[in-house]
Scaffold this motif. Structure first.
Motif, short mmCIF file in Angstrom:
data_model
loop_
_atom_site.label_atom_id
_atom_site.label_comp_id
_atom_site.label_asym_id
_atom_site.label_seq_id
_atom_site.Cartn_x
_atom_site.Cartn_y
_atom_site.Cartn_z
N ALA A 222 76.15 -28.62 3.10
CA ALA A 222 75.48 -29.31 4.20
C ALA A 222 75.59 -28.49 5.49
N GLN A 223 76.76 -27.89 5.71
CA GLN A 223 76.97 -27.05 6.90
C GLN A 223 76.06 -25.83 6.85
N CYS A 225 73.13 -25.89 5.82
CA CYS A 225 71.78 -26.44 5.97
C CYS A 225 71.01 -26.57 4.66
N TYR A 226 71.73 -26.65 3.56
CA TYR A 226 71.10 -27.04 2.31
C TYR A 226 71.10 -28.56 2.23
N ASP A 227 70.09 -29.09 1.57
CA ASP A 227 70.01 -30.54 1.41
C ASP A 227 71.14 -30.99 0.48
N PRO A 228 72.12 -31.77 0.98
CA PRO A 228 73.25 -32.16 0.12
C PRO A 228 72.83 -33.01 -1.07
N GLU A 279 75.28 -35.75 5.29
CA GLU A 279 74.06 -35.75 6.10
C GLU A 279 74.40 -35.58 7.57
N LYS A 281 77.05 -34.02 8.71
CA LYS A 281 77.46 -32.62 8.84
C LYS A 281 76.24 -31.70 8.96
N ARG A 282 75.22 -31.98 8.19
CA ARG A 282 73.99 -31.17 8.24
C ARG A 282 73.29 -31.34 9.57
N THR A 283 73.27 -32.55 10.09
CA THR A 283 72.66 -32.79 11.39
C THR A 283 73.39 -32.03 12.50
N SER A 285 74.86 -29.32 12.26
CA SER A 285 74.73 -27.88 12.09
C SER A 285 73.43 -27.33 12.66
N CYS A 287 70.25 -27.77 11.92
CA CYS A 287 69.52 -27.16 10.80
C CYS A 287 68.04 -26.99 11.06
#
Length: 306
Positions: A222-223, A225-228, A279, A281-283, A285, A287
């Protein structure tokens, strides 16, 4: 059964008492020894990175590197002739995903990562301490896309981050002493003691570290920027594949207690439970802006799919 329990407990107590010293001085020395061993054990406790789980660790990083080097030599002797060339499309694709994970998580600062793809019909991947990752081509059809590949590689990298290999060796040392003590004090049948400790300690511990790697790996992808959610898709395909293979072997429900890995359904349930955190974590980052950079990188490197 309840009436037999006290009698059984008394029998084990009498058997253990035969090995205890009778004199007060000897018992005092035994007590001091127990305190010393307990203190030594506590002094080797530490927290795992990310999850902060308390664990016993008695393998230095230098010893871990020596063990990894020996394993690497053995693997290369066995599979070296099947390594996919570095410029092969599959090797470039796997390496590109790994580089993105390493760059996003900062794991390249202390380790020199190497990615090896082995041409063999085995649906597996693993990592050696020090950053050497091995992926078998038999896994690639199940991976399907970059998110699936990121889930696999992040999971394997998570084992390295948490030093799970060194932890398992440390655990094995404890279990060895436990086997000897059980054989001496309670059951001279070493094989039976070994089976009890294997089912009661080693295999549950292995499943625990696999779950931990699933969690850390999910946060890592997720960090990057891949879709978890790609991890869920991967394990749905892996679970279907494992059921197919188990059916051919005549496996059953009891077999999961003898496994070193958690059941696929359990992994999927865990991933769904952790998904809101991933999610988030991805936000965090950023992305949306990073995706343009990754797209440009993929264009330059040449988009390749197995």
């Amino acid at each position: 059964m309840d009436a037999l329990a006290p009698a059984g407990a008394a029998r084990w107590t009498r058997r253990a008492a035969r090995f205890l010293p009778r004199s007060r001085a000897a018992r005092a020395w035994l007590g001091l020894a127990v305190v010393a061993v307990g203190g030594w054990y506590v002094s080797h406790l530490e927290r795992t990175p990310v999850t902060q789980r308390l664990r016993y660790m008695h393998v230095s990083e230098a010893e871990e590197r020596r063990l990894a080097a020996a394993s690497y030599r053995e693997i290369m002797l066995q599979h070296g002739h099947r390594l996919v060339p570095a410029q092969h499309a599959a090797a470039r694709w796997v390496r590109r995903v790994a580089q993105r994970l390493i760059a996003a998580t900062g794991l390249g600062d202390s380790l020199k990562w190497e990615v090896h793809v082995i041409d063999a019909p085995v649906a597996n991947a693993f990592v050696l301490p020090g950053g050497k990752i091995f992926v078998f081509t038999g896994l690639l059809p199940l991976v399907q896309d970059e998110a699936g590949m990121a889930a696999v590689l992040a999971h394997e990298m998570a084992h390295q981050v948490a030093r799970h290999a060194a932890e398992k060796v440390s655990q094995a040392k404890l279990v060895l002493w436990g086997r000897l003590m059980m054989a001496v004090l309670f059951d001279p049948n070493l094989a039976r003691s070994t089976a009890l400790l294997d089912l009661g300690v080693l295999k549950p511990h292995s499943r625990r570290t696999e779950n931990e790697a699933d969690y850390i790996g999910l946060m890592m992808m997720a960090q990057a920027c891949y879709d978890p959610k790609g991890a869920i898709g991967l394990w749905q395909r892996m679970t279907a594949y494992e059921k197919q293979q188990a059916g051919r072997r005549g496996n059953n429900e009891i077999a999961k207690y003898f496994s070193t890995h958690p059941a696929g359904e359990e992994r999927i349930d865990n991933l769904r439970r952790w998904m809101p955190e991933a999610e988030q974590k991805r936000t965090e980052s950023n992305c949306e802006s990073s995706s343009r950079l990754f797209a440009a990188f993929n264009h330059i490197a040449g988009r390749t799919r197995w």
